[in-house]
Design a protein around this motif. Structure first.
Motif, PDB file in Angstrom:
ATOM      1  N   GLN A 126       0.816  -1.213   0.000  1.00  0.00           N
ATOM      2  CA  GLN A 126       0.000   0.000   0.000  1.00  0.00           C
ATOM      3  C   GLN A 126       0.849   1.262   0.000  1.00  0.00           C
ATOM      4  OE1 GLN A 126      -2.540  -0.605   3.485  1.00  0.00           O
ATOM      5  NE2 GLN A 126      -4.170  -1.357   2.155  1.00  0.00           N
ATOM      6  N   TYR A 127       2.141   1.127   0.315  1.00  0.00           N
ATOM      7  CA  TYR A 127       3.017   2.295   0.412  1.00  0.00           C
ATOM      8  C   TYR A 127       4.099   2.332  -0.667  1.00  0.00           C
ATOM      9  CZ  TYR A 127       0.831   3.252   4.888  1.00  0.00           C
ATOM     10  OH  TYR A 127      -0.101   3.545   5.858  1.00  0.00           O
ATOM     11  N   THR A 128       4.100   1.361  -1.564  1.00  0.00           N
ATOM     12  CA  THR A 128       5.109   1.352  -2.623  1.00  0.00           C
ATOM     13  C   THR A 128       4.520   1.668  -3.993  1.00  0.00           C
ATOM     14  OG1 THR A 128       4.820  -1.045  -2.876  1.00  0.00           O
ATOM     15  CG2 THR A 128       6.585  -0.295  -1.408  1.00  0.00           C
ATOM     16  N   ALA A 129       3.220   1.895  -4.040  1.00  0.00           N
ATOM     17  CA  ALA A 129       2.531   2.234  -5.284  1.00  0.00           C
ATOM     18  C   ALA A 129       1.439   3.240  -4.951  1.00  0.00           C
ATOM     19  CB  ALA A 129       1.924   0.977  -5.909  1.00  0.00           C
ATOM     20  N   PRO A 130       0.912   3.947  -5.946  1.00  0.00           N
ATOM     21  CA  PRO A 130      -0.196   4.870  -5.668  1.00  0.00           C
ATOM     22  C   PRO A 130      -1.362   4.152  -4.979  1.00  0.00           C
ATOM     23  CG  PRO A 130       0.680   5.277  -7.848  1.00  0.00           C
ATOM     24  CD  PRO A 130       1.352   4.022  -7.352  1.00  0.00           C
ATOM     25  N   TYR A 131      -1.918   4.808  -3.990  1.00  0.00           N
ATOM     26  CA  TYR A 131      -3.026   4.268  -3.188  1.00  0.00           C
ATOM     27  C   TYR A 131      -4.120   5.321  -3.268  1.00  0.00           C
ATOM     28  CZ  TYR A 131      -5.253   2.889   1.342  1.00  0.00           C
ATOM     29  OH  TYR A 131      -6.120   2.527   2.355  1.00  0.00           O
ATOM     30  N   VAL A 132      -5.014   5.149  -4.228  1.00  0.00           N
ATOM     31  CA  VAL A 132      -5.985   6.185  -4.575  1.00  0.00           C
ATOM     32  C   VAL A 132      -7.394   5.646  -4.368  1.00  0.00           C
ATOM     33  CG1 VAL A 132      -6.830   7.730  -6.371  1.00  0.00           C
ATOM     34  CG2 VAL A 132      -4.382   7.199  -6.225  1.00  0.00           C
ATOM     35  N   PHE A 133      -8.143   6.288  -3.514  1.00  0.00           N
ATOM     36  CA  PHE A 133      -9.464   5.837  -3.081  1.00  0.00           C
ATOM     37  C   PHE A 133     -10.511   6.814  -3.596  1.00  0.00           C
ATOM     38  CE2 PHE A 133     -12.826   5.630   0.195  1.00  0.00           C
ATOM     39  CZ  PHE A 133     -13.016   4.264   0.350  1.00  0.00           C
ATOM     40  N   ASP A 134     -11.465   6.326  -4.373  1.00  0.00           N
ATOM     41  CA  ASP A 134     -12.469   7.163  -5.030  1.00  0.00           C
ATOM     42  C   ASP A 134     -13.789   7.078  -4.272  1.00  0.00           C
ATOM     43  OD1 ASP A 134     -14.402   8.273  -6.688  1.00  0.00           O
ATOM     44  OD2 ASP A 134     -13.550   7.454  -8.532  1.00  0.00           O
ATOM     45  N   SER A 135     -14.238   8.210  -3.712  1.00  0.00           N
ATOM     46  CA  SER A 135     -15.509   8.242  -2.980  1.00  0.00           C
ATOM     47  C   SER A 135     -16.545   9.105  -3.694  1.00  0.00           C
ATOM     48  CB  SER A 135     -15.279   8.772  -1.560  1.00  0.00           C
ATOM     49  OG  SER A 135     -14.691  10.069  -1.581  1.00  0.00           O
ATOM     50  N   HIS A 136     -16.377   9.259  -4.990  1.00  0.00           N
ATOM     51  CA  HIS A 136     -17.254  10.140  -5.761  1.00  0.00           C
ATOM     52  C   HIS A 136     -18.713   9.702  -5.670  1.00  0.00           C
ATOM     53  CE1 HIS A 136     -18.470  12.837  -9.031  1.00  0.00           C
ATOM     54  NE2 HIS A 136     -19.101  11.820  -9.569  1.00  0.00           N
ATOM     55  N   ALA A 137     -18.992   8.409  -5.693  1.00  0.00           N
ATOM     56  CA  ALA A 137     -20.375   7.931  -5.708  1.00  0.00           C
ATOM     57  C   ALA A 137     -21.121   8.363  -4.450  1.00  0.00           C
ATOM     58  CB  ALA A 137     -20.404   6.404  -5.849  1.00  0.00           C
TER      59      ALA A 137
END
Length: 311
Positions: free
Chosen positions: A271-282
């Motif tokens: 989780q810390y060696t690559a982008p960790y992007v969380f989408d809460s748009h909905a």
């Protein structure tokens, strides 16, 4: 006769439980905190119960319209594997017995390694023991719904932080250190984007899921601000010229030889060696909710940490 609470928070003494209680109380709800110890949240009733004991959970949930499962466990894959299925099963049985809507607070571990943004449509593909425990719980909930009529809703957050969030990596490694004049630390790579969910936003969002019929029966990503890098988060807390310490994977592995927390953290290192992007748009679009900006959440959380320093 004492009126039974309309809402019960299973695990009300944890940080997410406390924020959920506060959000419910701010809405004027009749609410109880369920845990082994009395609640510290002013205005909430306390129901002493052990979530590992089915009879305790059933007694706590009896008469409630909505139950929120926000409990946390020590950060150990072994304990998760032993205890989380029992807690989830007990909550399900209590909800079915008392015709109670179950709101289940979840994390992203069941997703495993993800390329691109995490959304509610991201496949379940756990990459480690803790993720498999979480994935199994989701299957258990879905089976209880399809075969036995359980009514449940899932609210999922990214890594969280907030005032008094003592199980948060960001609180522990960065904010708590900055509060006492030390450099904040980030794990592995401080220049990858990493989403963080603010705990008061989680509590508020869970109450929406418990109250709005339009939310029921679905999985929702809870309101989360646009991701920053670890370096940017620490600079927001400590100033633009702040030094950022990096906890390398090698250092973590050495620490794992002596420290159980480090051993458990290694499993989630991806989780810390690559982008960790969380989408809460909905969620934000459906319920007209805006997440707390990182600069505001960090300021409140840092002030809380400073207030806890003994004088």
């Amino acid at each position: 006769m004492t009126t039974r609470p309309t809402h019960v928070v299973l695990g009300g003494n944890g940080v997410i439980g406390r924020e959920t209680l506060r959000a419910l109380l701010s809405r004027g709800e009749n609410v109880a905190s369920v845990g082994r110890r009395p609640s510290t949240v002013e205005g909430s009733r306390s129901i002493t119960a052990d979530l590992l004991v089915a009879e305790d959970v059933s007694r706590a949930v009896a008469g409630a319209r909505t139950a929120y499962l926000t409990a946390g466990l020590p950060y150990s894959a072994r304990i998760w594997a032993e205890q989380w299925p029992v807690i989830v099963a007990n909550a399900i049985e209590a909800a079915l017995t008392h015709d109670t809507h179950l709101v289940y607070f979840d994390n992203v571990y069941a997703y495993g390694r993800v390329e691109g943004s995490m959304t509610e449509r991201t496949p379940i593909n756990p990459a480690g023991k803790k993720g498999r425990v979480r994935a199994d719980a989701l299957r258990t909930l879905a089976t209880a719904a399809s075969e036995r009529g359980l009514v449940y809703t899932v609210g999922r957050s990214a890594d969280f932080y907030g005032p008094g969030a003592n199980t948060s990596v960001f609180n522990t490694f960065a904010l708590d250190k900055i509060a006492v004049g030390k450099d904040g630390t980030w794990l592995y790579d401080a220049d990858k984007p990493h989403s963080l969910t603010y705990t008061p936003d989680i509590g508020n969002a869970l109450t929406i899921l418990g109250a709005d019929p339009a939310a029921r029966g679905s999985i929702w990503h809870l309101p989360t601000a646009a991701p920053l890098t670890g370096r940017q988060y620490i600079e927001l807390a400590a100033g633009s010229d702040a030094s950022v310490k990096i906890m390398s994977c090698t250092t973590m592995r050495i620490g794992a030889l002596f420290n159980s927390g480090a051993r458990e953290t290694l499993e989630m290192g991806y989780q810390y060696t690559a982008p960790y992007v969380f989408d809460s748009h909905a969620f934000e679009t459906s319920f007209s909710v805006v997440s707390t900006p990182a600069e505001e959440g960090i300021a409140v959380s840092l002030a809380f940490a400073r207030n806890q320093i003994p004088t």
